[in-house]
Design a protein around this motif. Structure first.
Motif, PDB file in Angstrom:
ATOM      1  N   LYS A  75     -69.137  24.605 -66.455  1.00 56.64           N
ATOM      2  CA  LYS A  75     -68.368  25.322 -65.433  1.00 56.64           C
ATOM      3  C   LYS A  75     -68.910  24.986 -64.052  1.00 56.64           C
ATOM      4  O   LYS A  75     -70.048  24.521 -63.902  1.00 56.64           O
ATOM      5  CB  LYS A  75     -68.416  26.829 -65.694  1.00 56.64           C
ATOM      6  CG  LYS A  75     -67.724  27.213 -66.995  1.00 56.64           C
ATOM      7  CD  LYS A  75     -67.696  28.715 -67.206  1.00 56.64           C
ATOM      8  CE  LYS A  75     -66.974  29.062 -68.511  1.00 56.64           C
ATOM      9  NZ  LYS A  75     -66.913  30.519 -68.731  1.00 56.64           N
ATOM     10  N   SER A  78     -69.826  27.928 -57.786  1.00 53.03           N
ATOM     11  CA  SER A  78     -68.761  28.538 -56.997  1.00 53.03           C
ATOM     12  C   SER A  78     -69.327  29.569 -56.036  1.00 53.03           C
ATOM     13  O   SER A  78     -70.256  30.313 -56.370  1.00 53.03           O
ATOM     14  CB  SER A  78     -67.748  29.222 -57.931  1.00 53.03           C
ATOM     15  OG  SER A  78     -66.770  29.929 -57.205  1.00 53.03           O
ATOM     16  N   ASN A  90     -68.918  30.131 -62.946  1.00 53.79           N
ATOM     17  CA  ASN A  90     -68.061  30.742 -63.964  1.00 53.79           C
ATOM     18  C   ASN A  90     -66.624  30.232 -63.954  1.00 53.79           C
ATOM     19  O   ASN A  90     -65.742  30.833 -64.562  1.00 53.79           O
ATOM     20  CB  ASN A  90     -68.065  32.272 -63.803  1.00 53.79           C
ATOM     21  CG  ASN A  90     -67.576  32.716 -62.444  1.00 53.79           C
ATOM     22  OD1 ASN A  90     -67.144  31.908 -61.629  1.00 53.79           O
ATOM     23  ND2 ASN A  90     -67.662  34.022 -62.180  1.00 53.79           N
ATOM     24  N   LYS A  91     -66.365  29.111 -63.264  1.00 54.34           N
ATOM     25  CA  LYS A  91     -64.994  28.615 -63.176  1.00 54.34           C
ATOM     26  C   LYS A  91     -64.841  27.322 -63.975  1.00 54.34           C
ATOM     27  O   LYS A  91     -65.608  26.378 -63.824  1.00 54.34           O
ATOM     28  CB  LYS A  91     -64.605  28.360 -61.719  1.00 54.34           C
ATOM     29  CG  LYS A  91     -64.659  29.611 -60.837  1.00 54.34           C
ATOM     30  CD  LYS A  91     -63.648  30.649 -61.259  1.00 54.34           C
ATOM     31  CE  LYS A  91     -63.516  31.750 -60.222  1.00 54.34           C
ATOM     32  NZ  LYS A  91     -64.781  32.482 -59.956  1.00 54.34           N
ATOM     33  N   GLU A  98     -64.899  26.471 -55.257  1.00 52.59           N
ATOM     34  CA  GLU A  98     -65.804  25.591 -55.990  1.00 52.59           C
ATOM     35  C   GLU A  98     -66.019  24.258 -55.262  1.00 52.59           C
ATOM     36  O   GLU A  98     -66.602  23.327 -55.815  1.00 52.59           O
ATOM     37  CB  GLU A  98     -65.257  25.322 -57.394  1.00 52.59           C
ATOM     38  CG  GLU A  98     -65.214  26.546 -58.277  1.00 52.59           C
ATOM     39  CD  GLU A  98     -64.131  27.545 -57.886  1.00 52.59           C
ATOM     40  OE1 GLU A  98     -64.450  28.744 -57.720  1.00 52.59           O
ATOM     41  OE2 GLU A  98     -62.958  27.126 -57.701  1.00 52.59           O
TER      42      GLU A  98
END
Length: 512
Positions: A75, A78, A90-91, A98
């Motif tokens: 991930k 960000s 967490n993306k 990000e």
């Protein structure tokens, strides 16, 4: 306005009507038929990319954007909420939060600017957690990017406390890893870096090469890109003027603020000598104003931010005053352009306030030099400054007309005869300022066009732009892209200005 910028606006205008054509700029009918000397005293890397070839880590210049994907979580790093709080990882997909804009300190050391314009740094309460809260970067907001020699996109990021960033959980990113010599996929301090290098202007080249190499690189470029022989060639090929884009730092030569380097003023002095020798007029034009009036690399923006505003008026006027004082008595000076295409983000009131102050600065030194005022980039109403400029003596309204909206010969040329003609007519009035198409080109979006089709396109533009009462200027003299380069276009028979009527005599091709 050039690619990547021409797609923002091409020949824009909304609900304009035909107007009476004004008298020519001078009683003898003189009109400017100029070529821009773009990419010379203000760097635009797309015009000569080889200038950047020797910069170490050239994909990590100021304004480049980067994304970091944790190899352990898969991930992206960000800035939570785009900035103002902690960093997370967490993306799954990378979007604005990000993506980080670089401020380059040297080839390995950077500041990371987030979407909301704050800078990534260490939390001052513990010196370990990562946050994005500061508006101005200091030591705590400084990071080193260490690349794997076998895979340059595989990186570690070292913080100012001497430790590496690591992703412990999706919500916990810290700078407390010692690092090691391995680059394994189970190491939480390893990131996959994706880079997007969109900026290649004066700030990027001078800061990229650094204080030792930049002066050598830039002075060699100034001494070789445009030379005296070019002015002779311009004069011999039916043109009567050169438009020279300038950067604000020229007023502080020989010791401009870092990272800019001295020497461009001497080059400009030479340009005036050559112009006088070969009978050319000089149109000075402030292409890059303090803080950047466009946010693009061509206006020397560091990272895409439009920093020019009401507080920038005074220092920008100082640049205009400097130029006017230095060249007002030079017989070749014909006009001073106050600022190239200010951004739509800048209010028209602020622009007009500056234009009035800049106009007054020129007039303190010259009663004869024309003062050129550009429309805002992307303005739907190109006449927004017309009533204001009409009150001023020897004022000129500048529009840029590129044609990149269409992919067919018929549609593009038809657009010249309709839309672009409407623009020229709208800013050309009997009781207003003179009109000036300060930038146009022979390049377009038509794929695999023939030489004859390019000639028809140029013919159409000349027929329309010759109606501008101040004149026009082709973008540009030299360019790696052939049809952007007037030198190439003339040498290869696409354009010929030497006849008394270059449109009818040398572009004798049928209109659509």
């Amino acid at each position: 306005m050039k690619p990547n910028y021409v797609f923002i606006l091409v020949c824009c205008i909304l609900s304009i009507s035909q107007a009476t054509v004004a008298t020519p700029a001078a009683s003898n009918g003189f009109r400017v038929r100029a070529v821009n000397l773009g990419g010379w005293l203000v760097t635009e890397g797309w015009m000569k990319p080889s200038l950047f070839d020797a910069i170490p880590n050239r994909d990590l210049l100021d304004g480049s954007t980067v994304q970091f994907k944790s190899v352990t979580l898969g991930k992206y790093l960000s800035a939570e909420h785009g900035g103002g709080t902690i960093l997370v990882a967490n993306k799954i997909f990378a979007m604005s939060s990000e993506t980080f804009r670089l401020w380059r300190i040297n080839e390995t050391t950077f500041n990371f600017r987030v979407h909301n314009n704050q800078f990534v740094g260490l939390d001052t309460t513990d010196g370990v957690n990562l946050v994005a809260v500061e508006n101005t970067p200091c030591i705590s907001e400084t990071f080193m990017i260490l690349r794997n020699s076998d895979d340059p996109n595989r990186v570690r990021i070292k913080a100012s406390n001497g430790f590496f960033l690591q992703v412990k959980t999706e919500e916990l990113v810290t700078a407390d890893c010692n690092g090691n010599e391995r680059w394994d996929d189970d190491d939480p301090s390893i990131f996959i870096m994706t880079t997007f290098s969109a900026f290649d202007g004066e700030y990027q080249i001078t800061n990229g090469y650094g204080p030792v190499m930049a002066p050598k690189v830039m002075r060699e470029h100034w001494d070789t890109f445009i030379v005296e022989e070019d002015f002779k060639w311009i004069s011999n090929n039916g043109l009567n003027a050169v438009r020279i884009p300038l950067g604000w730092w020229i007023a502080y030569d020989p010791n401009p603020p870092k990272p800019f380097v001295g020497g461009s003023l001497k080059t400009l002095d030479n340009a005036f000598l050559w112009a006088t020798k070969y009978g050319l007029k000089v149109l000075l034009e402030l292409h890059a104003a303090p803080g950047s009036q466009t946010g693009f690399a061509l206006s020397a923006s560091r990272d895409g931010t439009t920093g020019w505003g009401i507080d920038s008026i005074s220092p920008t006027v100082a640049v205009i005053e400097f130029l006017a004082a230095r060249y007002a008595k030079n017989p070749s000076l014909y006009s001073i352009g106050l600022m190239n295409e200010p951004s739509l983000w800048i209010s028209p009131e602020t622009v007009m306030s500056y234009y009035k102050a800049g106009y007054d600065a020129v007039r303190r030194h010259s009663s004869t030099a024309y003062v050129v005022m550009a429309t805002r980039m992307g303005a739907l109403n190109v006449t927004e400054f017309l009533p204001f400029a009409a009150q001023l003596e020897r004022a000129v309204l500048d529009v840029h007309l590129y044609n990149f909206d269409h992919w067919t010969v018929h549609d593009t040329i038809n657009d010249v005869y309709t839309h672009c003609q409407e623009v020229v007519s709208a800013v050309t009035t009997s009781n207003g300022p003179l009109s000036f198409v300060a930038e146009w080109t022979g390049e377009w979006m038509v794929p695999n066009a023939t030489k004859e089709e390019y000639q028809r396109f140029v013919k159409a533009q000349l027929e329309v732009f010759d109606r501008a009462t101040f004149g026009w200027a082709y973008w540009t003299l030299k360019h790696v892209g052939n049809h952007w380069s007037l030198e190439w276009m003339i040498n290869n028979g696409y354009i010929n200005f030497t006849a008394s009527n270059p449109i009818s005599d040398h572009l004798r091709v049928s209109s659509i």
